[in-house]
Design a protein around this motif. Sequence first.
Motif, PDB file in Angstrom:
ATOM      1  N   LYS A   1      27.482  54.176  30.299  1.00 48.87           N
ATOM      2  CA  LYS A   1      28.936  54.038  30.334  1.00 48.87           C
ATOM      3  C   LYS A   1      29.556  55.281  30.970  1.00 48.87           C
ATOM      4  N   ILE A   2      30.566  55.073  31.799  1.00 46.30           N
ATOM      5  CA  ILE A   2      31.272  56.177  32.444  1.00 46.30           C
ATOM      6  C   ILE A   2      32.403  56.632  31.520  1.00 46.30           C
ATOM      7  N   ALA A   3      32.365  57.896  31.152  1.00 44.19           N
ATOM      8  CA  ALA A   3      33.337  58.424  30.186  1.00 44.19           C
ATOM      9  C   ALA A   3      34.504  59.097  30.900  1.00 44.19           C
ATOM     10  N   ASP A   4      35.649  59.137  30.205  1.00 45.54           N
ATOM     11  CA  ASP A   4      36.822  59.872  30.672  1.00 45.54           C
ATOM     12  C   ASP A   4      36.716  61.283  30.092  1.00 45.54           C
ATOM     13  N   LEU A   5      36.497  62.265  30.963  1.00 51.37           N
ATOM     14  CA  LEU A   5      36.288  63.625  30.482  1.00 51.37           C
ATOM     15  C   LEU A   5      37.502  64.166  29.746  1.00 51.37           C
ATOM     16  N   ASN A   6      38.672  63.676  30.128  1.00 51.04           N
ATOM     17  CA  ASN A   6      39.895  64.136  29.465  1.00 51.04           C
ATOM     18  C   ASN A   6      40.115  63.452  28.132  1.00 51.04           C
ATOM     19  N   ASN A   7      39.533  62.256  28.007  1.00 47.57           N
ATOM     20  CA  ASN A   7      39.688  61.515  26.754  1.00 47.57           C
ATOM     21  C   ASN A   7      38.378  60.781  26.471  1.00 47.57           C
ATOM     22  N   PRO A   8      37.394  61.497  25.933  1.00 47.55           N
ATOM     23  CA  PRO A   8      36.058  60.922  25.764  1.00 47.55           C
ATOM     24  C   PRO A   8      36.023  59.655  24.917  1.00 47.55           C
ATOM     25  N   ASP A   9      37.011  59.472  24.028  1.00 49.47           N
ATOM     26  CA  ASP A   9      36.994  58.295  23.156  1.00 49.47           C
ATOM     27  C   ASP A   9      37.495  57.037  23.856  1.00 49.47           C
ATOM     28  N   ARG A  10      38.081  57.194  25.045  1.00 51.98           N
ATOM     29  CA  ARG A  10      38.643  56.026  25.741  1.00 51.98           C
ATOM     30  C   ARG A  10      37.528  55.246  26.438  1.00 51.98           C
ATOM     31  N   ASN A  11      37.600  53.932  26.283  1.00 49.57           N
ATOM     32  CA  ASN A  11      36.655  53.050  26.971  1.00 49.57           C
ATOM     33  C   ASN A  11      37.191  52.756  28.364  1.00 49.57           C
ATOM     34  N   THR A  12      36.538  53.349  29.378  1.00 50.56           N
ATOM     35  CA  THR A  12      37.036  53.174  30.754  1.00 50.56           C
ATOM     36  C   THR A  12      36.690  51.809  31.329  1.00 50.56           C
ATOM     37  N   GLY A  13      35.650  51.191  30.788  1.00 51.73           N
ATOM     38  CA  GLY A  13      35.197  49.909  31.333  1.00 51.73           C
ATOM     39  C   GLY A  13      34.193  50.062  32.456  1.00 51.73           C
ATOM     40  N   GLY A  14      34.073  51.281  33.009  1.00 52.84           N
ATOM     41  CA  GLY A  14      33.133  51.516  34.097  1.00 52.84           C
ATOM     42  C   GLY A  14      31.746  51.842  33.585  1.00 52.84           C
ATOM     43  N   SER A  15      30.727  51.623  34.433  1.00 58.57           N
ATOM     44  CA  SER A  15      29.346  51.913  34.047  1.00 58.57           C
ATOM     45  C   SER A  15      28.529  52.274  35.286  1.00 58.57           C
ATOM     46  N   ARG A  16      27.438  52.991  35.055  1.00 60.54           N
ATOM     47  CA  ARG A  16      26.509  53.352  36.132  1.00 60.54           C
ATOM     48  C   ARG A  16      25.182  52.657  35.845  1.00 60.54           C
ATOM     49  N   PHE A  17      24.772  51.826  36.783  1.00 60.57           N
ATOM     50  CA  PHE A  17      23.577  50.999  36.610  1.00 60.57           C
ATOM     51  C   PHE A  17      22.511  51.462  37.597  1.00 60.57           C
ATOM     52  N   THR A  18      21.334  51.897  37.087  1.00 63.48           N
ATOM     53  CA  THR A  18      20.258  52.372  37.962  1.00 63.48           C
ATOM     54  C   THR A  18      19.004  51.533  37.754  1.00 63.48           C
ATOM     55  N   VAL A  19      18.280  51.360  38.839  1.00 63.76           N
ATOM     56  CA  VAL A  19      17.003  50.652  38.796  1.00 63.76           C
ATOM     57  C   VAL A  19      15.954  51.548  39.436  1.00 63.76           C
ATOM     58  N   LYS A  20      14.896  51.832  38.675  1.00 64.50           N
ATOM     59  CA  LYS A  20      13.774  52.605  39.198  1.00 64.50           C
ATOM     60  C   LYS A  20      12.546  51.713  39.256  1.00 64.50           C
ATOM     61  N   ILE A  21      11.717  51.929  40.273  1.00 65.01           N
ATOM     62  CA  ILE A  21      10.521  51.113  40.443  1.00 65.01           C
ATOM     63  C   ILE A  21       9.308  52.009  40.682  1.00 65.01           C
ATOM     64  N   ALA A  22       8.138  51.410  40.559  1.00 65.08           N
ATOM     65  CA  ALA A  22       6.871  52.084  40.890  1.00 65.08           C
ATOM     66  C   ALA A  22       6.739  53.440  40.215  1.00 65.08           C
ATOM     67  N   GLY A  23       6.957  53.450  38.915  1.00 67.21           N
ATOM     68  CA  GLY A  23       6.742  54.679  38.165  1.00 67.21           C
ATOM     69  C   GLY A  23       7.879  55.671  38.226  1.00 67.21           C
ATOM     70  N   GLY A  24       9.117  55.192  38.400  1.00 69.64           N
ATOM     71  CA  GLY A  24      10.274  56.089  38.327  1.00 69.64           C
ATOM     72  C   GLY A  24      10.911  56.456  39.643  1.00 69.64           C
ATOM     73  N   GLN A  25      10.585  55.755  40.736  1.00 73.75           N
ATOM     74  CA  GLN A  25      11.219  56.023  42.028  1.00 73.75           C
ATOM     75  C   GLN A  25      12.526  55.232  42.110  1.00 73.75           C
ATOM     76  N   VAL A  26      13.623  55.915  42.410  1.00 72.03           N
ATOM     77  CA  VAL A  26      14.958  55.303  42.336  1.00 72.03           C
ATOM     78  C   VAL A  26      15.151  54.317  43.473  1.00 72.03           C
ATOM     79  N   LEU A  27      15.447  53.067  43.116  1.00 75.42           N
ATOM     80  CA  LEU A  27      15.723  52.026  44.105  1.00 75.42           C
ATOM     81  C   LEU A  27      17.221  51.782  44.222  1.00 75.42           C
ATOM     82  N   VAL A  28      17.899  51.648  43.077  1.00 73.68           N
ATOM     83  CA  VAL A  28      19.340  51.391  43.055  1.00 73.68           C
ATOM     84  C   VAL A  28      20.003  52.424  42.168  1.00 73.68           C
TER      85      VAL A  28
END
Length: 702
Positions: free
Chosen positions: A227-254
């Motif tokens: 989840k992407i946090a608001d640094l000025n207001n950490p308790d606020r739910n921004t709705g944003g997120s960071r989605f990562t996909v790693k393959i072949a033993g931890g190599q970043v694909l997405v």
Amino acid sequence: MPSQFFGLNIAYTGLLASNAALNTTSNNIANVQTEGYSRQQVTTQAANALRVFQTYGCAGAGVETLAIERVRNEFYDFRFWNNNEKVGEYEQKIYYMEQIESYFHDNGQNAGFKTVFDQLMITGLQELMKNPDNLSFKEQFVGYAGALTEYFNNVAGNLEKLQKDVNEEIKVKVDEINSIASEIAALNKQINTIELKGVNANELRDRRTLLVDQLSQIVDVEVKETKIADLNNPDRNTGGSRFTVKIAGGQVLVDNFEYNGLKCVSRTDDQKVNQTDVDGLYDVVWDDGTNSKFNLYGGAIGGALKGLIDLRDGNNGESFSGVIVPNGVDNTNHTVTVKVDKHYLKDLNKCNLSDSGGVIKLGNKEYYYDSWTYSVSYDNGEPEYTYTFQMSDTATINAAEGSTASVGKSVAYQGVPYYMAQMNEWIRTFSQKFNDILTSGYAGDQKGIALFTANMMTENKQYFFGNHGDETEAEYVARVEKILKDQKLDPANLADKDKVLAVCEAALQDYRYDTESKEAYGKRIDKLKAFNTKYNLGLTDAEIKEAAKLKVTVGKDDANSQSYYLMTAKYFDVSNTVENDPSLLATKKKEGDGAEQNDLLEDINKIATDKGSMSFRGCSASEFLQCILSDVALNASRAETFYSSYADIAISIDTQRISISGVDEDEEAVNLVKYQNGYTLASKMIQTLTEVYDRLILQTGV
């Protein structure tokens, strides 16, 4: 005190909640057959009560419809992805191992190994032993020998085609990975755009999960959403997120909105790993401008991609590796000498190192080499085996003594390179034993010649595998003198000394690696000493010992090499000389014996079943097929067992997943009735309150 219309508002919120639930139920029913769809449900909670300053305190304010959410348990997703990579891997192995098994299978009708070998060593040999001087039986025997070589040619050709097919499928899988990665990155952006507004992107998340399902069968995946946090207001739910996909033993694909593409790059002739590899095998690199290598050989890689790599490059863990000897790096002559201790590197019959140059890794840096020289020395009493690599360019070799040297990767699976190497080992060993017997005997009054040889790759010629191990010192001196005479070199002329020494050393290298021993090394020293004494070359004992070491040079543009190492299943053949004139086939041990003598053929007969005459993996020559088929059958059976097991587990996990996130028609039917009743009651409440307000306003005069 609440408004007189407070009840109407409460009924209205109930109507909205029931309407949302009905619409969600309708959507669930519509997608009951949609692959990857997750059941959705309406999340509601009681609205905050109002203080009415009455004795009962607070009054309920109805219901709040918070969100429409998908029902999903990510735990089962992770379990499914981890298992799915095994399904993909063994699915590929089953398919291709069945093909390999069919290449070696012999049912007595498809001219497999047992059929052609029995024709040669039983049918043909028995007839020839009865009539050893009969030309027609010799022709028949040579014909059966040709059938044996053709069998290995065909199997090698089939395995090459299979390796090409697997190689192309690797490219297809890489393209699929790129396509899926691109779509996941695009979905991440769409999901964030929607959810930053406070709305759940349920259908888009389902599509993304389905893509990860597909990706997990191609390659192992590691997924993380933060989840992407608001640094000025950490308790606020921004709705944003960071989605990562790693393959072949931890190599970043997405990485959220961005993805790292992959591409296949064909190996050049200078990058060949195994002697038997087809041209143009793909390496996979990151398509980011740097062409940095994608690690296909990590221990954590999985999925169909692992299965394909194992099949294409599987060498049973028998890759080239060793350590650089003291003073092994020679930047003047651009060579590096590596000591080996693996059994399959000590015996060149088992070795599968490229014969046309390649890439060697010294320490952490890669270098190109043109050729290599196999050498055996006895400086410490026991044999020491080394490979000296001739580098392709003049770049400084920065590698320290004791550093690791390796060519290719160790792939602990019996893939195409393994089976090709097994065939090469058998035909080299068989040909050496067979030819040695023939060349030791006579055909009439003529010295016997070798029956089995190999065709040259680049020229319309055949190799001549000489063997002067049994010649005397006088015979060696005479042979060298003849070579020097042909080259117009004078051993007594000091100006020709270096060239003469080169000829002497080259003449010693006609000796075979398969018959090498300390005794043979001593004989070579004595022969060179004899020539040195006769012509007073002034060679020291150290120089003589160095020159007498067994050396086998293989590589690019090495036209003088006539080693059995160059005999491979693809180019295995019968000598043109014997094929054109079968009468040259030796059948007796002594020149003066009669035409009916067949004692030489009796020695040949022993090769088939006598392990003392020839041994392959602890078995006799005739048991080659059993050895290979046991490997193939074991791998095929293992792949089938594991595939069946993992496929059943996949079904079980998916069933658990569907029990939570899937749409159940009966359950939705019940929900339909429930929410319909809720909607009806809310409507009835509004109607009742309408009548109340009508009486209150119109009939009481308020």
